[in-house]
Design a protein around this motif. Structure first.
Motif, short mmCIF file in Angstrom:
data_model
loop_
_atom_site.label_atom_id
_atom_site.label_comp_id
_atom_site.label_asym_id
_atom_site.label_seq_id
_atom_site.Cartn_x
_atom_site.Cartn_y
_atom_site.Cartn_z
N VAL A 1 0.40 20.95 -29.53
CA VAL A 1 0.85 20.87 -28.16
C VAL A 1 1.74 22.09 -27.90
N THR A 2 1.41 22.87 -26.88
CA THR A 2 2.15 24.08 -26.56
C THR A 2 3.40 23.73 -25.75
N PRO A 3 4.31 24.69 -25.55
CA PRO A 3 5.47 24.43 -24.69
C PRO A 3 5.04 23.98 -23.29
N LEU A 4 3.99 24.58 -22.74
CA LEU A 4 3.50 24.15 -21.44
C LEU A 4 3.03 22.70 -21.49
N GLY A 5 2.30 22.35 -22.55
CA GLY A 5 1.85 20.97 -22.71
C GLY A 5 3.01 20.00 -22.78
N THR A 6 4.07 20.39 -23.47
CA THR A 6 5.26 19.56 -23.56
C THR A 6 5.91 19.38 -22.19
N GLN A 7 5.95 20.44 -21.39
CA GLN A 7 6.49 20.35 -20.03
C GLN A 7 5.67 19.40 -19.18
N VAL A 8 4.35 19.48 -19.30
CA VAL A 8 3.47 18.59 -18.54
C VAL A 8 3.71 17.13 -18.94
N ILE A 9 3.82 16.87 -20.24
CA ILE A 9 4.09 15.51 -20.71
C ILE A 9 5.42 15.01 -20.18
N ASP A 10 6.45 15.85 -20.21
CA ASP A 10 7.77 15.47 -19.70
C ASP A 10 7.70 15.14 -18.21
N TYR A 11 6.95 15.95 -17.46
CA TYR A 11 6.82 15.72 -16.02
C TYR A 11 6.10 14.40 -15.75
N ILE A 12 5.06 14.12 -16.49
CA ILE A 12 4.34 12.86 -16.34
C ILE A 12 5.27 11.68 -16.64
N ASP A 13 6.08 11.82 -17.69
CA ASP A 13 7.06 10.77 -18.02
C ASP A 13 8.04 10.55 -16.87
N GLN A 14 8.50 11.63 -16.25
CA GLN A 14 9.41 11.51 -15.10
C GLN A 14 8.74 10.80 -13.94
N LEU A 15 7.49 11.15 -13.66
CA LEU A 15 6.76 10.49 -12.57
C LEU A 15 6.57 9.01 -12.85
N ASN A 16 6.24 8.68 -14.10
CA ASN A 16 6.08 7.27 -14.47
C ASN A 16 7.39 6.51 -14.30
N ALA A 17 8.50 7.11 -14.69
CA ALA A 17 9.81 6.46 -14.54
C ALA A 17 10.14 6.25 -13.06
N MET A 18 9.83 7.22 -12.23
CA MET A 18 10.07 7.08 -10.79
C MET A 18 9.23 5.96 -10.21
N GLU A 19 7.98 5.87 -10.63
CA GLU A 19 7.09 4.82 -10.15
C GLU A 19 7.60 3.44 -10.56
N GLN A 20 8.06 3.32 -11.80
CA GLN A 20 8.60 2.04 -12.25
C GLN A 20 9.85 1.65 -11.47
N GLU A 21 10.70 2.63 -11.17
CA GLU A 21 11.90 2.35 -10.37
C GLU A 21 11.51 1.85 -8.98
N GLN A 22 10.52 2.48 -8.38
CA GLN A 22 10.07 2.06 -7.06
C GLN A 22 9.51 0.64 -7.09
N GLN A 23 8.74 0.33 -8.11
CA GLN A 23 8.18 -1.02 -8.22
C GLN A 23 9.28 -2.05 -8.42
N GLN A 24 10.28 -1.72 -9.22
CA GLN A 24 11.38 -2.66 -9.46
C GLN A 24 12.21 -2.85 -8.19
N SER A 25 12.39 -1.81 -7.41
CA SER A 25 13.17 -1.95 -6.18
C SER A 25 12.43 -2.78 -5.14
N LYS A 26 11.11 -2.76 -5.17
CA LYS A 26 10.31 -3.57 -4.26
C LYS A 26 10.42 -5.05 -4.62
N LEU A 27 10.58 -5.33 -5.91
CA LEU A 27 10.68 -6.72 -6.38
C LEU A 27 12.07 -7.30 -6.13
N ALA A 28 13.07 -6.44 -6.00
CA ALA A 28 14.45 -6.92 -5.84
C ALA A 28 14.76 -7.36 -4.44
#
Length: 75
Positions: free
Chosen positions: A48-75
């Motif tokens: 995995v190259t440095p660019l690949g690591t950046q892409v993975i990190d960005y995907i993780d951030q997007l997934n975390a944001m999506e989970q936060e949005q889903q949890q706020s909808k349930l609250a």
């Protein structure tokens, strides 16, 4: 090459994701072409190259944001 090494072959990766090697191959080639991964050695996995690591990190951030949005909808 100093990134994280993925030791699995394309065949093993295809099995992990329950897809055929024929479907996986073009995806792996595209990841190599854009610089997210590099072949380690023939039949010895990928790095995995440095660019690949950046892409993975960005995907993780997007997934975390999506989970936060889903949890706020349930609250």
């Amino acid at each position: 090459m100093d990134g994280e090494r993925v030791r699995e072959s394309q065949e093993e990766i295809a099995e992990l994701f329950h897809v055929s090697k024929g479907k996986l191959n073009p995806l792996m080639q595209a990841l190599v072409a854009v610089g997210c991964i590099q072949k380690y050695r023939a039949r010895s996995g990928y790095v995995v190259t440095p660019l690949g690591t950046q892409v993975i990190d960005y995907i993780d951030q997007l997934n975390a944001m999506e989970q936060e949005q889903q949890q706020s909808k349930l609250a």
